[in-house]
Motif scaffolding. Sequence first.
Motif, PDB file in Angstrom:
ATOM      1  N   GLU A  63      -1.575  -0.059   2.484  1.00 47.95           N
ATOM      2  CA  GLU A  63      -1.067  -0.700   1.337  1.00 47.95           C
ATOM      3  C   GLU A  63      -0.238  -1.934   1.519  1.00 47.95           C
ATOM      4  N   LEU A  64       0.103  -2.095   2.988  1.00 50.48           N
ATOM      5  CA  LEU A  64       0.932  -3.113   3.180  1.00 50.48           C
ATOM      6  C   LEU A  64       0.232  -4.605   2.652  1.00 50.48           C
ATOM      7  N   ALA A  65      -1.813  -4.337   3.502  1.00 49.91           N
ATOM      8  CA  ALA A  65      -2.584  -5.389   3.019  1.00 49.91           C
ATOM      9  C   ALA A  65      -2.651  -5.631   1.996  1.00 49.91           C
ATOM     10  N   GLY A  66      -2.917  -4.498   1.048  1.00 45.55           N
ATOM     11  CA  GLY A  66      -3.224  -4.124   0.208  1.00 45.55           C
ATOM     12  C   GLY A  66      -2.614  -5.169  -0.930  1.00 45.55           C
ATOM     13  N   LEU A  67      -1.462  -5.276  -1.166  1.00 45.02           N
ATOM     14  CA  LEU A  67      -0.039  -5.842  -1.629  1.00 45.02           C
ATOM     15  C   LEU A  67       0.423  -7.232  -1.234  1.00 45.02           C
ATOM     16  N   PHE A  68       0.442  -7.744   0.458  1.00 40.83           N
ATOM     17  CA  PHE A  68       0.835  -8.898   0.578  1.00 40.83           C
ATOM     18  C   PHE A  68      -0.436  -9.685   2.220  1.00 40.83           C
ATOM     19  N   LEU A  69      -1.510  -9.268   1.234  1.00 44.99           N
ATOM     20  CA  LEU A  69      -3.111  -9.788   1.662  1.00 44.99           C
ATOM     21  C   LEU A  69      -4.143 -10.247   1.220  1.00 44.99           C
ATOM     22  N   LEU A  70      -4.807  -8.857   0.646  1.00 41.95           N
ATOM     23  CA  LEU A  70      -5.406  -9.337  -0.057  1.00 41.95           C
ATOM     24  C   LEU A  70      -5.472  -9.218  -1.360  1.00 41.95           C
ATOM     25  N   ASP A  71      -4.687  -9.595  -2.024  1.00 40.51           N
ATOM     26  CA  ASP A  71      -4.593  -9.681  -3.353  1.00 40.51           C
ATOM     27  C   ASP A  71      -5.133  -8.122  -4.327  1.00 40.51           C
ATOM     28  N   GLU A  72      -4.884  -7.400  -3.849  1.00 36.62           N
ATOM     29  CA  GLU A  72      -5.357  -6.012  -5.058  1.00 36.62           C
ATOM     30  C   GLU A  72      -3.924  -5.790  -5.969  1.00 36.62           C
ATOM     31  N   GLN A  73      -4.527  -5.966  -6.789  1.00 39.44           N
ATOM     32  CA  GLN A  73      -3.776  -5.997  -8.352  1.00 39.44           C
ATOM     33  C   GLN A  73      -2.842  -4.139  -8.543  1.00 39.44           C
ATOM     34  N   LEU A  74      -3.860  -3.854  -8.660  1.00 36.88           N
ATOM     35  CA  LEU A  74      -2.751  -2.220  -8.953  1.00 36.88           C
ATOM     36  C   LEU A  74      -3.602  -1.114  -7.768  1.00 36.88           C
ATOM     37  N   ILE A  75      -3.023  -0.374  -6.165  1.00 34.09           N
ATOM     38  CA  ILE A  75      -3.232   0.594  -5.439  1.00 34.09           C
ATOM     39  C   ILE A  75      -2.191   1.824  -5.785  1.00 34.09           C
ATOM     40  N   LEU A  76      -2.915   3.026  -5.763  1.00 34.53           N
ATOM     41  CA  LEU A  76      -2.553   3.873  -7.074  1.00 34.53           C
ATOM     42  C   LEU A  76      -2.611   5.341  -5.312  1.00 34.53           C
ATOM     43  N   HIS A  77      -1.319   5.578  -5.084  1.00 32.82           N
ATOM     44  CA  HIS A  77      -1.280   6.335  -3.992  1.00 32.82           C
ATOM     45  C   HIS A  77      -0.731   7.881  -4.730  1.00 32.82           C
ATOM     46  N   SER A  78      -2.274   8.584  -4.519  1.00 31.27           N
ATOM     47  CA  SER A  78      -1.815  10.345  -5.372  1.00 31.27           C
ATOM     48  C   SER A  78      -1.813  10.908  -3.557  1.00 31.27           C
ATOM     49  N   ALA A  79      -0.878  12.390  -4.030  1.00 31.02           N
ATOM     50  CA  ALA A  79      -0.921  12.948  -3.247  1.00 31.02           C
ATOM     51  C   ALA A  79      -1.104  14.458  -3.912  1.00 31.02           C
ATOM     52  N   HIS A  80      -1.369  15.603  -3.339  1.00 28.75           N
ATOM     53  CA  HIS A  80      -1.257  16.466  -3.867  1.00 28.75           C
ATOM     54  C   HIS A  80       0.501  17.217  -4.978  1.00 28.75           C
ATOM     55  N   GLU A  81       1.012  17.070  -4.045  1.00 27.36           N
ATOM     56  CA  GLU A  81       2.972  17.411  -4.909  1.00 27.36           C
ATOM     57  C   GLU A  81       3.298  15.568  -5.084  1.00 27.36           C
ATOM     58  N   PHE A  82       3.828  15.732  -5.320  1.00 21.59           N
ATOM     59  CA  PHE A  82       4.691  14.235  -6.033  1.00 21.59           C
ATOM     60  C   PHE A  82       6.286  14.267  -4.455  1.00 21.59           C
ATOM     61  N   LYS A  83       6.624  15.301  -4.276  1.00 23.93           N
ATOM     62  CA  LYS A  83       7.220  15.081  -3.133  1.00 23.93           C
ATOM     63  C   LYS A  83       6.996  14.334  -2.092  1.00 23.93           C
ATOM     64  N   THR A  84       5.514  14.746  -2.189  1.00 22.14           N
ATOM     65  CA  THR A  84       4.636  14.206  -1.089  1.00 22.14           C
ATOM     66  C   THR A  84       5.125  12.363  -1.023  1.00 22.14           C
ATOM     67  N   SER A  85       4.181  12.410  -2.103  1.00 23.35           N
ATOM     68  CA  SER A  85       4.474  10.973  -2.714  1.00 23.35           C
ATOM     69  C   SER A  85       5.608  10.073  -2.598  1.00 23.35           C
ATOM     70  N   ARG A  86       6.441  10.603  -2.464  1.00 25.60           N
ATOM     71  CA  ARG A  86       7.898  10.205  -3.366  1.00 25.60           C
ATOM     72  C   ARG A  86       8.384  10.257  -1.878  1.00 25.60           C
ATOM     73  N   VAL A  87       7.882  10.311  -0.539  1.00 25.67           N
ATOM     74  CA  VAL A  87       8.601  10.317   0.729  1.00 25.67           C
ATOM     75  C   VAL A  87       7.651   9.535   1.304  1.00 25.67           C
ATOM     76  N   ALA A  88       6.592   9.226   1.061  1.00 25.83           N
ATOM     77  CA  ALA A  88       5.614   8.201   0.974  1.00 25.83           C
ATOM     78  C   ALA A  88       5.569   7.008   0.368  1.00 25.83           C
ATOM     79  N   PHE A  89       6.505   7.181  -0.807  1.00 23.56           N
ATOM     80  CA  PHE A  89       7.243   5.595  -1.489  1.00 23.56           C
ATOM     81  C   PHE A  89       8.355   4.625  -0.230  1.00 23.56           C
ATOM     82  N   GLN A  90       9.503   6.580   0.098  1.00 21.26           N
ATOM     83  CA  GLN A  90      10.424   5.804   1.267  1.00 21.26           C
ATOM     84  C   GLN A  90      10.371   5.148   1.904  1.00 21.26           C
ATOM     85  N   ARG A  91       9.126   5.733   2.366  1.00 21.88           N
ATOM     86  CA  ARG A  91       8.583   5.194   3.997  1.00 21.88           C
ATOM     87  C   ARG A  91       8.030   3.677   4.115  1.00 21.88           C
ATOM     88  N   ILE A  92       7.528   3.164   2.555  1.00 22.66           N
ATOM     89  CA  ILE A  92       6.665   1.880   2.809  1.00 22.66           C
ATOM     90  C   ILE A  92       7.967   1.137   2.041  1.00 22.66           C
TER      91      ILE A  92
END
Length: 466
Positions: free
Chosen positions: A49-78
Motif C-alpha cells: 500500500e505504501l508503494a501504491g500510494l507513494f511510488l506507483l501512482d495508483e489512484q485508488l487502493i481498496l483494503h478490505s477485510a471480512h470484518e471492519f475491526k480488522t480493517s481499522r487495525v490495518a488503517f491504524q498501522r499504516i
Amino acid sequence: MAGLQLFPWQQHVLDVGLREREDGSWAAFEVAVNVPRQNGKGAVIEARELAGLFLLDEQLILHSAHEFKTSRVAFQRIEGLIYGCPDLRKRVLRVRNNTNETSITLVTGQVLQFLARSGGSGRGFTGDVNIMDECMILGDDAMGALMPTMSAIPNPQIWYLGSAGIGAPSVQLGRLRRRAEAAVELGTPDPSLAYFEWSIDPHRDECGPSCDEHDAPDDPHSSARANPSLGHLISHEFVRNERASLGTETFARERLGAGVYPSDEADTWQVIGEDAWRSLAAAEAHPEARAADGSPIPGVVSFAIDMTPERSHAAIAVAGPWRGGTHVEVPEHRPGTGWVVERAKELHGKWQPRCWVVDEGGPAGSLIPELKEALGVDIITPKTREIAQGCGQFYDAVAEQALSHHDPAPLATALAGAQKRPLGDAWAWARRSVGVDISPLVAVTLAKWGLGADVEEDVDPLDNIF
C-alpha cells in the motif's frame, strides 16, 4: 523511509508479486499469500500500500477485510508508518476515520480506502489495487461485487492475504490454491497468478514408515517449514506451548497451514465422472451380489477400514470378485470410531475374509493393535507405493467397467468431492483438501486392493508330514 523492515520472505513476495511484463503491465493480475497467523503478512500489505500510494501512482487502493475491526487495525498501522515519517506525512492531504469513511488521501489525489466485506460496503468501488485481507473468508458474493468493477481499470491487481482454509468460507482461496496446484502438476505457470503458501503437507505423515520424511504436527521441522518468521516474530517456545494447548487438527490448521478448501459445485466429480460411476450401479442387475440380509458379497472377500482425519466418522468397506471384475460395498459408515472394532469382529466371524486392510499411516492406523487382538489375525498395511497402486487399480476398474456397486450414498458423496494428491509419480485420494468425508472411498479402494494383496495363509502342521 517509513521504518518498515521486511524479512526475506516478505521481500520475496513483493519482488515476485510486483514483476512486470515488457509492456509495463503486472505479470500477475492476482497475488495470493497463504501463511499461518502472526508471521507478518500485515507488513506485506503495508509495503504494497505504501508503494501504491507513494511510488506507483495508483489512484485508488481498496483494503478490505471480512470484518471492519480488522480493517481499522490495518488503517491504524499504516497511518502510524506514514505519520512517523515527515517526508511521507507532508504529502497527506487528509485522513478520515469515522463511521462513514476510513481513508487516507494524498495531495496528489491518491486514496487508500478501508472497508468491510461483510457489510457489502465495497460494492461498486473501482480500485486500481484491491487488497483482500482475511481471504480465507471470501466467497462468491464479494468476488461478484469486485471483479466486474476492475474491467475498466487499465492495469489492475488483486492481492489476497490470509491463513489456511477453514472449509466452506474459503471458496475463493480454494480456487486460487487449485490453480496453483494445477500449474505445479502440469509444469506450466498460471499466466495471471502468483501464489505463495507456507504449510506442511497434511498427507505426508499418512504414508507411515515408508516415507523418507514427515510433516507430522509434533516434528519441529514442520513448524519451521510452515512459519517463515519462526525465531523472529514467533518463538519456538510459544509453538511448543501452542501445541500442548490446541487439538491436533486446530494446531495443524492455525500453525502449520494445513487447511480445508471447498470444491466449487462445478468442480465436483473431478476424478471419476458421475455418469461413469452411476452406470456401474448393480442393484437391479445383480441382486444375488448381496446376501438376503443385506450383508456383503458372498464368497472370497476382503475388508478395509478408514476414518476421517478428525475421527468424526469411520467406514468399513468390502470387495469381492464378481463376473470377471470386482464388486464393492460400504456395509458400515457411522459417526465416531468407538463402534468400529466390535463391528469388524462381527463381520469377521460371519464372512471370514481373506484379509483386513488398514493404512497404517492414516487416521485408522491407531486401531490396528486393537483390531489384531479382537480379530486374531494380522492386519494388512499397504506401503506408500501400494496405496498408489490401489488408487490406480480402482480408477482403471471404473474406466474399464470392471467394477460394480449398489450405489451407497456415502460412497457417491465421497466420489463427488474427491480430489487427487501427488504420491511420487502416481497419486492417492486427498483427505483434507476437499472438505468432504472420503473415508468410504478410501476404504473401498483399500478393500479392492486387498483382494490381490499377499496374505500369509494358515497351514495345517499335518500337511508337512506328507
